[in-house]
Design an enzyme around this catalytic site. Sequence first.
Site, PDB file in Angstrom:
ATOM      1  N   LYS A   1      -3.577  16.167  -6.868  1.00 37.75           N
ATOM      2  CA  LYS A   1      -2.814  16.278  -8.121  1.00 37.75           C
ATOM      3  C   LYS A   1      -2.127  17.642  -8.229  1.00 37.75           C
ATOM      4  CE  LYS A   1      -3.883  12.124  -9.592  1.00 37.75           C
ATOM      5  NZ  LYS A   1      -2.881  11.042  -9.682  1.00 37.75           N
TER       6      LYS A   1
ATOM      7  N   ASN B   1       2.477   5.723  -9.953  1.00 39.27           N
ATOM      8  CA  ASN B   1       1.196   5.769 -10.677  1.00 39.27           C
ATOM      9  C   ASN B   1      -0.018   5.538  -9.789  1.00 39.27           C
ATOM     10  OD1 ASN B   1      -0.656   5.180 -13.153  1.00 39.27           O
ATOM     11  ND2 ASN B   1      -0.723   3.285 -11.933  1.00 39.27           N
TER      12      ASN B   1
ATOM     13  N   ASP C   1       0.878  -1.176   0.000  1.00 35.19           N
ATOM     14  CA  ASP C   1       0.000   0.000   0.000  1.00 35.19           C
ATOM     15  C   ASP C   1       0.913   1.223   0.000  1.00 35.19           C
ATOM     16  OD1 ASP C   1      -1.511   2.230   0.771  1.00 35.19           O
ATOM     17  OD2 ASP C   1      -2.850   1.040   2.031  1.00 35.19           O
TER      18      ASP C   1
ATOM     19  N   TYR D   1      -9.260  15.007  -4.774  1.00 37.38           N
ATOM     20  CA  TYR D   1      -8.468  14.537  -5.921  1.00 37.38           C
ATOM     21  C   TYR D   1      -7.704  15.699  -6.573  1.00 37.38           C
ATOM     22  CZ  TYR D   1      -7.426  11.938 -10.238  1.00 37.38           C
ATOM     23  OH  TYR D   1      -6.799  11.320 -11.297  1.00 37.38           O
TER      24      TYR D   1
END
Length: 270
Positions: free
Chosen positions: A172, A95, A68, A168
């Site tokens: 990013k 990724n 993880d 999210y």
Amino acid sequence: MSPLTLDLSNHVALVTGASSGIGAATAKALGAAGATVVVNYRSEREGAEAVCAAIRAAGSEALAVQADVSSEADVEALFAAAKEAFGTIHILVANAGLQRDAAAHEMTLDQWRRVIDVNLTGQFLCCRAAIREFLARGPQPAISRATGKIVCMSSVHEVIMWAGHVNYAASKGGVKLLMQSLAQEYADRGIRINSIAPGAIRTPINREAWDTPEALAKLLTLIPYGRIGEPEDVARAALWLASDLSDYVTGTTLFVDGGMTLYPGFRENG
Ligand code: NAD
């Protein structure tokens, strides 16, 4: 000067979240270019083993390792397993990522933390482990001009704000400056660090955005190039960034998005 080829012979690559989607396609592409590939997965062991089988069938070595990426101990064990099996690593593709979507006023702290922990802290932990290994090993000019190469999987949402997905988009946006700051910090040690910002790619993470004709038609209004991306579109970009063909490139985000960041809504009405 290095030859104008994508040959990754004698390279060892580690791809996180490689049991599906973009990570699986990237692991296969690196393997097809000759790299030995460590295929990280969190829980989808079968998917990871299938990726390893495809890499071996194409003639390269592969090893599936569970970890993880949001756990420091797991990441340390992942890199230790790679080192024990193959001696070192030359390429990291950070990724692994996920979404936990909710309107901001309804988002739980768990939803916020899980996305930041995996998408941002996970990338930090993996980059740190890779950089430590690159520095400890030192240059191997017979293999690559760079001492080490890192590709961070970002998103068009490192620049496009995204209602309903603040965790999210924040993760990013964080990856963008994580990547750039690391690139600035380690360029003088021969380590190249770049990001890929995919647009809409057909993978499990966004299935509801493409798996009905209505959803796909709506999605395509955002994509000037007129098609959804496939995982291989991103894998080819990762392959280039991991090879010496991109040797003078560091600290850059490569958008692989069919023009999504060209803001198509402004084409006729801006
Ligand atoms: P995916 O769901 O197929 O792949 C994500 C992978 O990450 C899965 O294999 C999952 O098991 C793994 N993962 C999740 N949490 C993990 C953890 N804690 N530790 C290790 N692995 C973990 O989706 P994908 O589209 O292939 O996503 C790959 C990356 O691309 C993600 O970082 C995602 O944010 C990014 N991305 C995808 C798109 C898209 O349109 N599909 C667009 C922009 C960015």
